[in-house]
Design an enzyme around this catalytic site. Structure first.
Site, PDB file in Angstrom:
ATOM      1  N   ARG A  65       0.884  -1.184   0.000  1.00 23.99           N
ATOM      2  CA  ARG A  65       0.000   0.000   0.000  1.00 23.99           C
ATOM      3  C   ARG A  65       0.906   1.214   0.000  1.00 23.99           C
ATOM      4  O   ARG A  65       1.697   1.410   0.937  1.00 23.99           O
ATOM      5  CB  ARG A  65      -0.916   0.005   1.217  1.00 23.99           C
ATOM      6  N   HIS A  70      -7.126   0.969  -6.624  1.00 27.41           N
ATOM      7  CA  HIS A  70      -7.338   0.079  -5.478  1.00 27.41           C
ATOM      8  C   HIS A  70      -7.981  -1.209  -6.024  1.00 27.41           C
ATOM      9  O   HIS A  70      -9.154  -1.489  -5.794  1.00 27.41           O
ATOM     10  CB  HIS A  70      -8.228   0.766  -4.438  1.00 27.41           C
ATOM     11  N   GLN A  86      -9.836  -3.899  -3.757  1.00 24.08           N
ATOM     12  CA  GLN A  86     -11.165  -3.474  -3.323  1.00 24.08           C
ATOM     13  C   GLN A  86     -12.182  -3.673  -4.438  1.00 24.08           C
ATOM     14  O   GLN A  86     -13.278  -4.188  -4.213  1.00 24.08           O
ATOM     15  CB  GLN A  86     -11.114  -1.993  -2.909  1.00 24.08           C
ATOM     16  N   ASP A 112     -17.094   7.148  -1.755  1.00 29.18           N
ATOM     17  CA  ASP A 112     -15.831   7.015  -1.014  1.00 29.18           C
ATOM     18  C   ASP A 112     -15.581   8.367  -0.339  1.00 29.18           C
ATOM     19  O   ASP A 112     -16.248   9.368  -0.651  1.00 29.18           O
ATOM     20  CB  ASP A 112     -14.709   6.663  -2.015  1.00 29.18           C
ATOM     21  N   CYS A 142     -16.259   1.524   0.073  1.00 24.47           N
ATOM     22  CA  CYS A 142     -15.066   0.707   0.358  1.00 24.47           C
ATOM     23  C   CYS A 142     -14.725   0.720   1.851  1.00 24.47           C
ATOM     24  O   CYS A 142     -14.078  -0.206   2.326  1.00 24.47           O
ATOM     25  CB  CYS A 142     -13.893   1.200  -0.468  1.00 24.47           C
ATOM     26  N   ARG A 150     -13.535  -8.930   0.711  1.00 20.44           N
ATOM     27  CA  ARG A 150     -12.111  -8.633   0.550  1.00 20.44           C
ATOM     28  C   ARG A 150     -11.306  -9.901   0.785  1.00 20.44           C
ATOM     29  O   ARG A 150     -10.351 -10.203   0.080  1.00 20.44           O
ATOM     30  CB  ARG A 150     -11.650  -7.551   1.549  1.00 20.44           C
TER      31      ARG A 150
HETATM   32  N1  NVA Z   1      -9.805   6.737  -1.576  1.00 21.49           N
HETATM   33  C1  NVA Z   1      -9.492   6.222  -0.272  1.00 21.49           C
HETATM   34  C2  NVA Z   1      -9.739   4.750  -0.207  1.00 21.49           C
HETATM   35  C3  NVA Z   1      -9.509   4.124   1.130  1.00 21.49           C
HETATM   36  C4  NVA Z   1      -9.744   2.652   1.142  1.00 21.49           C
HETATM   37  C5  NVA Z   1      -8.052   6.541   0.062  1.00 21.49           C
HETATM   38  O1  NVA Z   1      -7.187   6.428  -0.817  1.00 21.49           O
HETATM   39  O2  NVA Z   1      -7.773   6.941   1.194  1.00 21.49           O
HETATM   40  N1   CP Z   2     -11.219  -0.400   2.028  1.00 23.24           N
HETATM   41  C1   CP Z   2      -9.970  -0.465   2.500  1.00 23.24           C
HETATM   42  O1   CP Z   2      -9.007  -0.613   1.743  1.00 23.24           O
HETATM   43  O2   CP Z   2      -9.885  -0.377   3.844  1.00 23.24           O
HETATM   44  P1   CP Z   2      -8.541  -0.182   4.683  1.00 23.24           P
HETATM   45  O3   CP Z   2      -8.019   1.168   4.327  1.00 23.24           O
HETATM   46  O4   CP Z   2      -8.965  -0.312   6.108  1.00 23.24           O
HETATM   47  O5   CP Z   2      -7.571  -1.252   4.278  1.00 23.24           O
END
Ligand code: NVA
Ligand code: CP
Length: 310
Positions: free
Chosen positions: A111, A138, A141, A229, A269, A297
């Site tokens: 990540r 992502h 997801q 989101d 998500c 997931r």
């Molecule tokens: N768009 C959000 C998704 C989190 C799962 C982010 O990047 O923080």
């Molecule tokens: N939806 C998602 O990726 O959640 P987290 O940020 O908790 O991993």
């Protein structure tokens, strides 16, 4: 009684990594979803499928769902995970990080802030790299999301997915994953906050049917799936107040949900900021499928690991 797919050879992904959604072909995505649904029904049949294999989990940003579901996924397939939190490539070059990890573990889940970090890890590592969220995508997801849609509707063709809010990583992955599976993706974003033009071109080249608007009601009209989101993604915290103003008309509430198809579902998500992009009432409504989505997931990532690591 139908036998589990575990008896059959598992399709290997043609790409070596999941850097973004386009690393899975449409056919591979369909097979992954079949496998994910079988894994959900017959988890114990796969308990040794990745026996002794290990995964490196690298997180530059916080995570609840992604990190825990990857840990559980590899454990439930007979393997194990090791993890590291912090900026990748800060203490030493990315190419050195990749060539350490591929000596110890059979896959890397990362990540990251920048998609470039995913590309660099994939370039230098001899083991598969999985994008666990970047600024651009992502994909893990999106796989759980389309699994949830498939479970609810049984098909993708003819379904409209309305994405309301920021044209961010989630919007991009839904365009490329849900769109390529045959859903019409209608995105409603404020002017200047739409999806990345390169991702829109990639979607168009892949034959995705999408529409862009700045009117949430237009996107939601007749939709089978309404998705939103957060307005400020991880790393955009300093813009949060400004974004609250810009996105004020983009909240998913009961009025917006009333414009959708009769059997519509609501997806997010997570994590959600209740009272901003979505009301508490929609999150808790009978239409909300957010916890099925979160559960999936685990199953979708188990299928992904089998297709990449076995
Ligand atoms: N768009 C959000 C998704 C989190 C799962 C982010 O990047 O923080
Ligand atoms: N939806 C998602 O990726 O959640 P987290 O940020 O908790 O991993």
């Amino acid at each position: 009684m139908a036998t589990s797919l575990v008896e059959q050879p598992i399709l290997k992904m043609s790409a070596p990594d999941l850097r973004g959604d386009l690393d899975l072909t449409v056919e591979e995505t369909r097979r992954l979803l079949e496998l994910a649904i079988d894994l959900k029904r017959n988890a114990s049949a796969y308990a040794t499928a990745l026996q002794g294999r290990s995964l490196s989990l690298l997180f530059e940003k916080p995570s609840l769902r992604t990190r825990l579901t990857f840990e559980l996924a590899i454990q439930q397939l007979g393997g194990y995970a090791v993890s590291s939190i912090g900026m990748i490539g800060d203490r030493e070059p990315l190419k050195d990080v990749a060539r350490n990890l591929d000596r110890w573990t059979q896959g890397i889940v990362a990540r990251v802030f920048s998609q470039e970090t995913i590309e660099g890890l994939a370039q230098w590592s001899r083991v598969p790299v999985i994008n666990a969220l970047s600024d651009l995508y992502h994909p893990c997801q999106a796989l759980a999301d389309v699994q949830t849609v498939l479970e609810r509707f049984g098909h993708f063709e003819g379904l409209k997915l309305a994405y309301i809010g920021d044209g961010n990583n989630m919007a991009h992955s839904l365009l490329l994953t849900a769109g390529r599976l045959g859903m019409h993706v209608a995105i409603a974003a404020p002017n200047g906050y739409g999806p990345n033009p390169d991702v829109l071109s990639a979607a168009a080249n892949a034959g995705v049917q999408y529409t862009l608007t700045s009117d949430p009601a237009e996107a939601a009209n007749g939709a089978h799936v309404v998705y939103t989101d957060v307005w400020a993604s991880m790393g955009q915290e300093t813009e949060a107040e400004e974004r609250k103003r810009v996105f004020a008309g983009f909240q998913v509430d009961d009025v917006l949900m009333a414009q959708t198809a009769r059997n519509a579902i609501f997806l997010h998500c997570l994590p959600a900021k209740r009272g901003q992009e979505v009301t508490d009432s929609v999150m808790e409504s009978a239409q909300s499928a957010i916890f099925d989505q979160a559960e999936n997931r685990l199953h979708a990532q188990k299928a992904l690991l089998l297709m990449l690591l076995r």
